[in-house]
Design a protein around this motif. Structure first.
Motif, PDB file in Angstrom:
ATOM      1  N   PHE A 135       0.832  -1.246  -0.047  1.00  0.00           N
ATOM      2  CA  PHE A 135      -0.179  -0.041  -0.021  1.00  0.00           C
ATOM      3  C   PHE A 135       0.958   1.403   0.081  1.00  0.00           C
ATOM      4  N   GLU A 136       0.644   2.172  -1.034  1.00  0.00           N
ATOM      5  CA  GLU A 136       1.563   3.314  -1.221  1.00  0.00           C
ATOM      6  C   GLU A 136       1.033   4.618  -0.659  1.00  0.00           C
ATOM      7  N   VAL A 137       1.635   5.273   0.158  1.00  0.00           N
ATOM      8  CA  VAL A 137       1.302   6.565   0.399  1.00  0.00           C
ATOM      9  C   VAL A 137       2.378   7.590  -0.197  1.00  0.00           C
ATOM     10  N   ALA A 138       2.172   8.243  -1.216  1.00  0.00           N
ATOM     11  CA  ALA A 138       3.002   8.879  -2.137  1.00  0.00           C
ATOM     12  C   ALA A 138       2.659  10.210  -2.090  1.00  0.00           C
ATOM     13  N   ASP A 139       3.620  11.422  -2.124  1.00  0.00           N
ATOM     14  CA  ASP A 139       3.868  12.526  -2.908  1.00  0.00           C
ATOM     15  C   ASP A 139       2.721  13.642  -2.007  1.00  0.00           C
ATOM     16  N   GLU A 140       2.671  13.111  -0.717  1.00  0.00           N
ATOM     17  CA  GLU A 140       1.490  14.027   0.178  1.00  0.00           C
ATOM     18  C   GLU A 140       2.214  15.110   1.045  1.00  0.00           C
TER      19      GLU A 140
ATOM     20  N   LYS B  27       5.439  -5.322   6.861  1.00  0.00           N
ATOM     21  CA  LYS B  27       6.654  -4.417   6.970  1.00  0.00           C
ATOM     22  C   LYS B  27       6.285  -2.974   6.516  1.00  0.00           C
ATOM     23  N   ILE B  28       7.423  -2.259   6.926  1.00  0.00           N
ATOM     24  CA  ILE B  28       7.198  -0.693   6.509  1.00  0.00           C
ATOM     25  C   ILE B  28       8.376  -0.163   5.964  1.00  0.00           C
ATOM     26  N   PHE B  29       8.199   0.363   4.782  1.00  0.00           N
ATOM     27  CA  PHE B  29       9.337   1.131   4.234  1.00  0.00           C
ATOM     28  C   PHE B  29       9.009   2.822   3.880  1.00  0.00           C
ATOM     29  N   VAL B  30      10.216   3.483   4.058  1.00  0.00           N
ATOM     30  CA  VAL B  30       9.847   4.721   3.983  1.00  0.00           C
ATOM     31  C   VAL B  30      10.907   5.430   3.137  1.00  0.00           C
ATOM     32  N   GLU B  31      10.629   5.996   2.205  1.00  0.00           N
ATOM     33  CA  GLU B  31      11.707   6.335   0.972  1.00  0.00           C
ATOM     34  C   GLU B  31      11.694   7.817   0.873  1.00  0.00           C
ATOM     35  N   GLY B  32      12.374   8.619   0.670  1.00  0.00           N
ATOM     36  CA  GLY B  32      12.481  10.031   0.045  1.00  0.00           C
ATOM     37  C   GLY B  32      11.644  10.976   0.659  1.00  0.00           C
ATOM     38  N   CYS B  33      11.307  10.676   2.085  1.00  0.00           N
ATOM     39  CA  CYS B  33      10.205  11.518   2.716  1.00  0.00           C
ATOM     40  C   CYS B  33      11.155  12.581   3.355  1.00  0.00           C
TER      41      CYS B  33
ATOM     42  N   VAL C 126       1.702  -4.435   3.617  1.00  0.00           N
ATOM     43  CA  VAL C 126       2.893  -3.895   3.539  1.00  0.00           C
ATOM     44  C   VAL C 126       2.830  -2.250   2.964  1.00  0.00           C
ATOM     45  N   VAL C 127       3.366  -1.437   3.860  1.00  0.00           N
ATOM     46  CA  VAL C 127       2.972  -0.097   3.695  1.00  0.00           C
ATOM     47  C   VAL C 127       4.459   0.786   3.199  1.00  0.00           C
ATOM     48  N   LEU C 128       4.168   1.433   2.129  1.00  0.00           N
ATOM     49  CA  LEU C 128       5.284   2.381   1.797  1.00  0.00           C
ATOM     50  C   LEU C 128       5.019   3.732   1.630  1.00  0.00           C
ATOM     51  N   PHE C 129       5.978   4.707   2.402  1.00  0.00           N
ATOM     52  CA  PHE C 129       5.478   5.934   2.661  1.00  0.00           C
ATOM     53  C   PHE C 129       6.779   6.558   1.577  1.00  0.00           C
ATOM     54  N   LYS C 130       6.302   7.282   0.498  1.00  0.00           N
ATOM     55  CA  LYS C 130       7.242   7.639  -0.542  1.00  0.00           C
ATOM     56  C   LYS C 130       7.089   9.172  -0.791  1.00  0.00           C
ATOM     57  N   ASN C 131       8.056   9.884  -0.726  1.00  0.00           N
ATOM     58  CA  ASN C 131       8.080  11.203  -1.305  1.00  0.00           C
ATOM     59  C   ASN C 131       7.276  12.104  -0.616  1.00  0.00           C
ATOM     60  N   CYS C 132       6.895  11.922   0.755  1.00  0.00           N
ATOM     61  CA  CYS C 132       6.080  12.678   1.402  1.00  0.00           C
ATOM     62  C   CYS C 132       6.684  13.828   2.099  1.00  0.00           C
ATOM     63  N   THR C 133       5.920  15.053   2.304  1.00  0.00           N
ATOM     64  CA  THR C 133       6.658  16.151   2.817  1.00  0.00           C
ATOM     65  C   THR C 133       5.840  16.651   3.947  1.00  0.00           C
ATOM     66  N   ASN C 134       6.339  16.845   5.296  1.00  0.00           N
ATOM     67  CA  ASN C 134       5.765  17.698   6.326  1.00  0.00           C
ATOM     68  C   ASN C 134       4.470  17.068   6.745  1.00  0.00           C
TER      69      ASN C 134
END
Length: 451
Positions: free
Chosen positions: A107-112, A151-157, A129-137
């Motif tokens: 499940f992708e949470v992206a660009d927020e 599992k949890i992934f956090v990329e580019g936040c 599986v949760v991916l946080f990607k390119n999120c800001t503040n």
């Protein structure tokens, strides 16, 4: 190579017109535009490896077909190699299938930006599986009610806060390329946190969730300004880690700077990590182990050799995708794995190590050439030649590295040696090496004239 003699008796290579294999025109010795020259040189370097690789692959396939090698093994060693290659192909299929399954379950949470979200079961749609990607503040929470999360992934936040209260089946969380990130790890113990190429990450563990003797480790590579906080048995634990302050060795890439942070004797300690077999450990941990426990068994050697092949394949894939820094990391892993697997074993005639090691040094040199890190490319080319003095690409990439560093008189012998070693039927390779020699001669002559 033809020579002419100047008035002062010094020999200078004769420079012919250079027509690159791209067919884009000649570079003349008396009228070379510098910008045009380097554009042609860059294009030449880019094309050369590809052409040589294609020629070698084609020649090998034709030779194998003519000799019937595609059908029958000529020796027990070759039979074993064929079986190993077949096993590697099967392993890659399994690897790709697993990656596809993981991707489908993600499940992708992206660009927020400026989000404030509590993730619920309904929002996840059954994905675990949760991916946080390119999120800001943004602020996110995974509540304890979430069941069966893997599992949890956090990329580019950047500037985000993520609170994890739910249990993870793998007890594993990965973070990469993030800045100013806060991770609150509450209510449930995590055994592995992995961070790569981050800056300003803060890890806050809940009461008694970071303790000694539970096998908890924070693995980090190329990480700057990491802070870790925890509480155990009424004691406050804290540590600050920075790969630069903690001791960069040599000229390694940031992602090659591996450390482990963990609780040791009621204190949070950061130590350099070493690759031993298929695991990472600190020198202190290795010193505590018996020689028998730390030694590599034959079975482990075979597993490591297979892992080395997989790492090389992943490096090739990253290189083909233009991800040269990542490819270099994969080749580094392959070198370490292959070297450990071959430790104490008799090397092949004319070499000092397993054949995979010089190949990966040569491939990593190609990565550094692409990244503009010419000194490192030269170091790897030298390592390649040291492990296998007859490896053509080692000499070729040594020559390209020296050319890029404007050390033309040194580049020419290396390119010449590559030409001597190359098999005559590899015509594309021979043409590329000859072109490189002419480029180097042209620049050397221009330098002699003061241009």
């Amino acid at each position: 190579m033809a020579e002419l003699t100047t008035n002062d008796g010094e020999e200078v290579p004769v420079i012919e017109d250079v027509t690159p294999s791209t067919g884009s025109g000649a570079i003349r010795r008396d009228g070379t535009n510098q910008g045009e020259y380097y554009n042609k040189w860059d294009k030449f370097v880019e094309d050369s490896d590809k052409a040589i690789e294609e020629e070698e692959t084609k020649a090998e396939a034709e030779s194998n077909e003519a000799l019937g090698k595609n059908k029958y093994a000529s020796s027990e060693a070759e039979k074993k190699d064929k079986e190993t290659n077949a096993a590697l192909k099967e392993a890659k299929k399994v690897w790709d299938k697993r990656a596809a399954l993981e991707e489908a379950a993600k499940f992708e949470v992206a660009d927020e930006t400026d989000a404030n979200v509590v993730l619920e079961h309904t929002a996840l749609g059954g994905k675990r599986v949760v991916l946080f990607k390119n999120c800001t503040n943004s602020t996110y929470e995974l509540p304890a009610e979430l069941q069966g999360m893997i599992k949890i992934f956090v990329e580019g936040c950047t500037g985000c806060t993520i609170t994890v209260k739910c249990k993870l089946v793998t007890s594993h969380l990965e973070v990469s390329h993030c800045e100013s990130l806060t991770l609150n790890l509450e209510e449930v113990m995590l055994h592995t946190v992995q961070l790569d190429l981050t800056d300003g990450v803060t890890l806050r563990f809940g009461e008694n969730l970071l303790v000694e003797g539970e096998g908890q480790k924070i693995y980090h590579a190329g990480v700057k300004n990491m802070d870790v906080f925890g509480h155990s048995a009424g004691r406050h634990l804290s540590a600050h880690a920075d790969y630069i302050a903690d001791g960069v060795e040599g000229t390694e890439l940031a992602e090659e700077q591996h450390f482990i942070t963990q609780v040791v004797q009621d204190e949070l300690v950061t130590e350099r990590a070493l690759k031993v077999g298929n695991r990472w450990a600190t020198q202190r941990e290795l010193d505590l182990e018996s020689v028998a426990a730390a030694s590599v068994t034959q079975r482990e050697r075979e597993e490591l050799a297979a892992e080395a092949e997989r790492s090389k394949l992943m490096g090739n894939q990253s290189f083909a995708a233009g991800e040269y820094a990542q490819a270099a990391v994969h080749y580094t892993m392959a070198i370490d794995q292959a070297g450990t697997a071959a430790a104490g074993q008799e090397p092949e005639a004319g070499t000092t190590d397993t054949p995979l090691v010089p190949i990966c040094y040569s491939n990593r040199a190609a990565c550094f050439l692409k990244l503009g890190q010419h000194e490192r490319a030269l170091e790897d080319a030298d390592c390649c030649i040291k492990h296998n003095p007859a490896f053509v690409k080692g000499h070729f990439r040594r020559g390209l590295s020296l050319h890029a560093m404007k050390r033309y008189p040194e580049a020419l012998p290396s390119l010449g040696r590559a030409l001597e070693l190359e098999v005559p039927k590899n015509k594309a390779s021979i043409k590329q090496i000859n072109d490189a020699i002419r480029f180097a001669e042209a620049k050397f002559a221009a330098a002699k004239r003061g241009n």
